[in-house]
Design a protein around this motif. Structure first.
Motif, PDB file in Angstrom:
ATOM      1  N   SER A 134      14.556   2.999  -0.592  1.00  0.00           N
ATOM      2  CA  SER A 134      15.461   2.168   0.104  1.00  0.00           C
ATOM      3  C   SER A 134      15.771   0.953  -0.750  1.00  0.00           C
ATOM      4  O   SER A 134      16.474   0.213  -0.610  1.00  0.00           O
ATOM      5  CB  SER A 134      14.741   1.679   1.482  1.00  0.00           C
ATOM      6  N   ASN A 135      15.159   0.963  -2.049  1.00  0.00           N
ATOM      7  CA  ASN A 135      15.674  -0.099  -3.112  1.00  0.00           C
ATOM      8  C   ASN A 135      16.872   0.121  -3.694  1.00  0.00           C
ATOM      9  O   ASN A 135      17.179   1.220  -4.229  1.00  0.00           O
ATOM     10  CB  ASN A 135      14.415   0.029  -4.299  1.00  0.00           C
ATOM     11  N   GLN A 136      17.616  -0.934  -3.486  1.00  0.00           N
ATOM     12  CA  GLN A 136      19.244  -0.849  -4.131  1.00  0.00           C
ATOM     13  C   GLN A 136      19.334  -1.715  -5.384  1.00  0.00           C
ATOM     14  O   GLN A 136      20.316  -1.849  -5.742  1.00  0.00           O
ATOM     15  CB  GLN A 136      20.189  -1.242  -2.808  1.00  0.00           C
ATOM     16  N   ALA A 137      18.252  -2.270  -5.749  1.00  0.00           N
ATOM     17  CA  ALA A 137      18.279  -3.299  -6.924  1.00  0.00           C
ATOM     18  C   ALA A 137      18.239  -2.763  -8.097  1.00  0.00           C
ATOM     19  O   ALA A 137      18.621  -3.379  -9.196  1.00  0.00           O
ATOM     20  CB  ALA A 137      17.345  -4.564  -6.682  1.00  0.00           C
ATOM     21  N   ASN A 138      17.386  -1.692  -8.166  1.00  0.00           N
ATOM     22  CA  ASN A 138      17.150  -0.975  -9.504  1.00  0.00           C
ATOM     23  C   ASN A 138      18.006   0.260  -9.576  1.00  0.00           C
ATOM     24  O   ASN A 138      18.491   1.019  -8.539  1.00  0.00           O
ATOM     25  CB  ASN A 138      15.804  -0.497  -9.687  1.00  0.00           C
ATOM     26  N   SER A 139      18.223   0.917 -10.576  1.00  0.00           N
ATOM     27  CA  SER A 139      18.608   2.457 -11.198  1.00  0.00           C
ATOM     28  C   SER A 139      17.226   3.252 -10.848  1.00  0.00           C
ATOM     29  O   SER A 139      16.313   2.896 -11.350  1.00  0.00           O
ATOM     30  CB  SER A 139      19.232   2.355 -12.267  1.00  0.00           C
TER      31      SER A 139
ATOM     32  N   PRO B 283      10.947  -6.198   0.906  1.00  0.00           N
ATOM     33  CA  PRO B 283      10.262  -4.710   0.932  1.00  0.00           C
ATOM     34  C   PRO B 283      10.928  -3.527   0.867  1.00  0.00           C
ATOM     35  O   PRO B 283      12.332  -3.585   0.843  1.00  0.00           O
ATOM     36  CB  PRO B 283       9.754  -4.883   2.611  1.00  0.00           C
ATOM     37  N   ALA B 284      10.450  -2.447   0.162  1.00  0.00           N
ATOM     38  CA  ALA B 284      11.260  -1.216   0.145  1.00  0.00           C
ATOM     39  C   ALA B 284      10.340  -0.150   0.107  1.00  0.00           C
ATOM     40  O   ALA B 284       9.069  -0.328   0.022  1.00  0.00           O
ATOM     41  CB  ALA B 284      11.918  -1.348  -1.241  1.00  0.00           C
ATOM     42  N   PHE B 285      10.707   0.772   0.221  1.00  0.00           N
ATOM     43  CA  PHE B 285       9.874   2.252   0.092  1.00  0.00           C
ATOM     44  C   PHE B 285      10.291   3.167  -1.016  1.00  0.00           C
ATOM     45  O   PHE B 285      11.435   3.065  -1.403  1.00  0.00           O
ATOM     46  CB  PHE B 285       9.726   3.097   1.440  1.00  0.00           C
ATOM     47  N   TYR B 286       9.432   4.040  -1.553  1.00  0.00           N
ATOM     48  CA  TYR B 286       9.605   4.901  -2.458  1.00  0.00           C
ATOM     49  C   TYR B 286       8.884   6.069  -2.214  1.00  0.00           C
ATOM     50  O   TYR B 286       7.546   6.203  -2.108  1.00  0.00           O
ATOM     51  CB  TYR B 286       9.015   4.426  -3.881  1.00  0.00           C
ATOM     52  N   THR B 287       9.454   7.279  -1.832  1.00  0.00           N
ATOM     53  CA  THR B 287       8.908   8.531  -1.340  1.00  0.00           C
ATOM     54  C   THR B 287       9.131   9.634  -2.154  1.00  0.00           C
ATOM     55  O   THR B 287      10.268   9.886  -2.727  1.00  0.00           O
ATOM     56  CB  THR B 287       9.386   8.876   0.014  1.00  0.00           C
ATOM     57  N   PHE B 288       8.278  10.280  -2.866  1.00  0.00           N
ATOM     58  CA  PHE B 288       8.081  11.650  -3.480  1.00  0.00           C
ATOM     59  C   PHE B 288       7.729  13.017  -2.606  1.00  0.00           C
ATOM     60  O   PHE B 288       6.933  12.794  -1.722  1.00  0.00           O
ATOM     61  CB  PHE B 288       7.155  11.707  -4.595  1.00  0.00           C
TER      62      PHE B 288
ATOM     63  N   GLY C   3       0.812  -1.473   0.113  1.00  0.00           N
ATOM     64  CA  GLY C   3      -0.059  -0.037  -0.045  1.00  0.00           C
ATOM     65  C   GLY C   3       0.733   1.303   0.000  1.00  0.00           C
ATOM     66  O   GLY C   3       2.156   1.422  -0.188  1.00  0.00           O
ATOM     67  N   PHE C   4       0.277   2.420   0.280  1.00  0.00           N
ATOM     68  CA  PHE C   4       0.705   3.882   0.281  1.00  0.00           C
ATOM     69  C   PHE C   4       0.285   4.643   1.391  1.00  0.00           C
ATOM     70  O   PHE C   4      -0.629   4.079   1.983  1.00  0.00           O
ATOM     71  CB  PHE C   4       0.167   4.487  -1.203  1.00  0.00           C
ATOM     72  N   CYS C   5       0.989   5.627   1.561  1.00  0.00           N
ATOM     73  CA  CYS C   5       0.631   6.460   2.732  1.00  0.00           C
ATOM     74  C   CYS C   5       0.963   8.117   2.286  1.00  0.00           C
ATOM     75  O   CYS C   5       1.749   8.324   1.526  1.00  0.00           O
ATOM     76  CB  CYS C   5       1.194   6.135   4.027  1.00  0.00           C
ATOM     77  N   GLY C   6       0.339   8.863   3.079  1.00  0.00           N
ATOM     78  CA  GLY C   6       0.703  10.146   2.903  1.00  0.00           C
ATOM     79  C   GLY C   6       1.551  10.944   3.548  1.00  0.00           C
ATOM     80  O   GLY C   6       1.227  11.732   4.622  1.00  0.00           O
ATOM     81  N   GLY C   7       2.877  10.749   3.526  1.00  0.00           N
ATOM     82  CA  GLY C   7       3.945  11.186   4.340  1.00  0.00           C
ATOM     83  C   GLY C   7       5.248  10.371   3.740  1.00  0.00           C
ATOM     84  O   GLY C   7       5.232   9.752   2.893  1.00  0.00           O
ATOM     85  N   MET C   8       6.298  10.626   4.847  1.00  0.00           N
ATOM     86  CA  MET C   8       7.472  10.123   4.491  1.00  0.00           C
ATOM     87  C   MET C   8       7.550   8.800   5.367  1.00  0.00           C
ATOM     88  O   MET C   8       7.311   8.701   6.625  1.00  0.00           O
ATOM     89  CB  MET C   8       8.550  10.804   5.140  1.00  0.00           C
ATOM     90  N   ALA C   9       8.210   7.666   4.569  1.00  0.00           N
ATOM     91  CA  ALA C   9       8.293   6.385   5.349  1.00  0.00           C
ATOM     92  C   ALA C   9       9.331   6.369   6.480  1.00  0.00           C
ATOM     93  O   ALA C   9      10.367   7.296   6.443  1.00  0.00           O
ATOM     94  CB  ALA C   9       8.788   5.490   4.294  1.00  0.00           C
ATOM     95  N   THR C  10       8.874   5.594   7.524  1.00  0.00           N
ATOM     96  CA  THR C  10      10.024   5.738   8.811  1.00  0.00           C
ATOM     97  C   THR C  10      10.806   4.541   8.543  1.00  0.00           C
ATOM     98  O   THR C  10      11.712   4.349   9.375  1.00  0.00           O
ATOM     99  CB  THR C  10       9.044   5.780   9.928  1.00  0.00           C
ATOM    100  N   SER C  11      10.106   3.472   7.824  1.00  0.00           N
ATOM    101  CA  SER C  11      11.108   2.147   7.634  1.00  0.00           C
ATOM    102  C   SER C  11      10.828   1.622   6.361  1.00  0.00           C
ATOM    103  O   SER C  11       9.743   2.261   5.770  1.00  0.00           O
ATOM    104  CB  SER C  11      10.990   1.268   8.839  1.00  0.00           C
ATOM    105  N   THR C  12      11.540   0.487   5.952  1.00  0.00           N
ATOM    106  CA  THR C  12      10.729  -0.195   4.542  1.00  0.00           C
ATOM    107  C   THR C  12       9.336  -0.828   4.793  1.00  0.00           C
ATOM    108  O   THR C  12       8.856  -1.311   4.069  1.00  0.00           O
ATOM    109  CB  THR C  12      11.826  -1.258   4.573  1.00  0.00           C
TER     110      THR C  12
ATOM    111  N   SER D 272       4.565  15.120   1.077  1.00  0.00           N
ATOM    112  CA  SER D 272       4.979  13.593   0.470  1.00  0.00           C
ATOM    113  C   SER D 272       3.927  12.535   0.152  1.00  0.00           C
ATOM    114  O   SER D 272       2.777  12.617   0.955  1.00  0.00           O
ATOM    115  CB  SER D 272       6.006  13.136   1.608  1.00  0.00           C
ATOM    116  N   VAL D 273       4.428  11.650  -0.425  1.00  0.00           N
ATOM    117  CA  VAL D 273       3.638  10.322  -0.538  1.00  0.00           C
ATOM    118  C   VAL D 273       4.689   9.524  -0.555  1.00  0.00           C
ATOM    119  O   VAL D 273       5.609   9.221  -1.477  1.00  0.00           O
ATOM    120  CB  VAL D 273       2.781  10.505  -1.658  1.00  0.00           C
ATOM    121  N   THR D 274       4.278   8.049   0.020  1.00  0.00           N
ATOM    122  CA  THR D 274       5.124   6.889   0.055  1.00  0.00           C
ATOM    123  C   THR D 274       4.417   5.774  -0.511  1.00  0.00           C
ATOM    124  O   THR D 274       3.291   5.372  -0.211  1.00  0.00           O
ATOM    125  CB  THR D 274       5.829   6.778   1.185  1.00  0.00           C
ATOM    126  N   GLY D 275       5.026   4.747  -1.207  1.00  0.00           N
ATOM    127  CA  GLY D 275       4.800   3.531  -1.838  1.00  0.00           C
ATOM    128  C   GLY D 275       5.708   2.494  -1.202  1.00  0.00           C
ATOM    129  O   GLY D 275       6.622   2.753  -1.104  1.00  0.00           O
TER     130      GLY D 275
END
Length: 278
Positions: free
Chosen positions: A183-188, A137-142, A76-85, A129-132
């Protein structure tokens, strides 16, 4: 809190200068310049998501799935910055901010009614901010941060003794700084397009109180709504990324474009200010 501060400032002005301000009702006609400062509160969108373009056709509505055809963003997603993965730990709320600015305007009084126009410029630092979360597991934050605002508005008010009660609304433009974290280190991750400005509208109202000798103090509330393009992040292959990675899964092995889902930025502005009327 800010509403209370603005009310207290106006009350203090009324108490400290009664003889000067109430001796004669001011004429609000003419030009003025002023300064203001205040508090900005982001209008959080808790339902915002990230959107994906898997086949790079410019349409952001494609699912990102694993090799087993499962939703790679099922956490899922949240309206803010991730605190962990892990999404279960929640997200940090958006940072509210402060602003400071200058204004210039011109009013005309007709009986008790006052009409006018003004222009403003302010510097800001409020964030949105928004986070997916992926199953990795990994987070992606705009994150977008409003850095400055310019506005041109009309005003309609009613003069009551030394006070002017008014409503205001008009055009607004904002300058933004965009940030992306993962936190994803597998992709560019490559930014292929950036949206760093937006325009829209402002509306609100306030009270201006005459202190005498051309000086006035004011308390004001504004809501600002701006349309902002999201930066486009291309999620690709680092050279060691597994072929089963959801972002480069065949047949679309080039990568996946990712954007934030909400193109509208909103903020509540609570201000106190001082004007000099010529």
């Amino acid at each position: 809190m800010i509403k209370t501060l603005a009310s207290s400032a106006l009350a203090l002005a009324m108490v400290s200068t009664p003889a000067l301000a109430q001796s004669v009702a001011p004429d609000w006609s003419g030009p003025y310049i002023g300064i203001f400062g205040g508090y900005n509160q982001s209008n959080d969108d808790e339902n915002e998501i990230l959107r994906f373009d898997r086949n790079l056709d410019g349409n952001y509505g494609d699912p990102v799935t694993t090799a087993a055809a499962a939703n790679a963003f099922s956490p899922g997603f949240c309206g803010g910055m991730a605190t962990s993965t892990a999404p279960g730990t929640g997200c940090r709320d958006d940072n509210d901010g402060v602003e400071a600015g200058v204004r210039a305007g011109y009013d005309m009084q007709f009986g008790n009614f006052v009409v006018g126009a003004l222009a403003e410029y302010s510097v800001n630092n409020v964030q949105d901010s928004v986070t997916g979360f992926s199953t990795t597991p990994a987070f992606y934050t705009f994150t977008r941060e409003l850095e400055s605002t310019a506005a041109a508005r009309l005003k309609l008010g009613y003069a009551a003794g030394p006070a002017l009660i008014y409503g205001t609304g008009g055009y607004a433009y904002g300058k933004f700084e965009n940030k992306f974290r993962t936190s994803n280190q597998a992709n560019s991750f490559t930014e292929t397009s950036e949206g760093d400005d937006g325009d829209g509208w402002q509306a609100g109202g306030g009270v201006e109180y005459a202190l005498g000798r051309g000086l006035t103090v004011s308390g004001e509330y504004l809501y600002t709504s701006l349309d902002v393009d999201s930066p486009v992040i291309r999620v690709g292959n680092t050279g060691t990324t597994p072929a089963t990675n959801p972002f480069i899964l065949a047949p679309n092995t080039t990568g996946t474009d990712m954007v934030r889902g909400n193109g509208r930025f909103g903020t509540h502005m609570f201000r106190i200010g001082m004007n000099y009327r010529f």
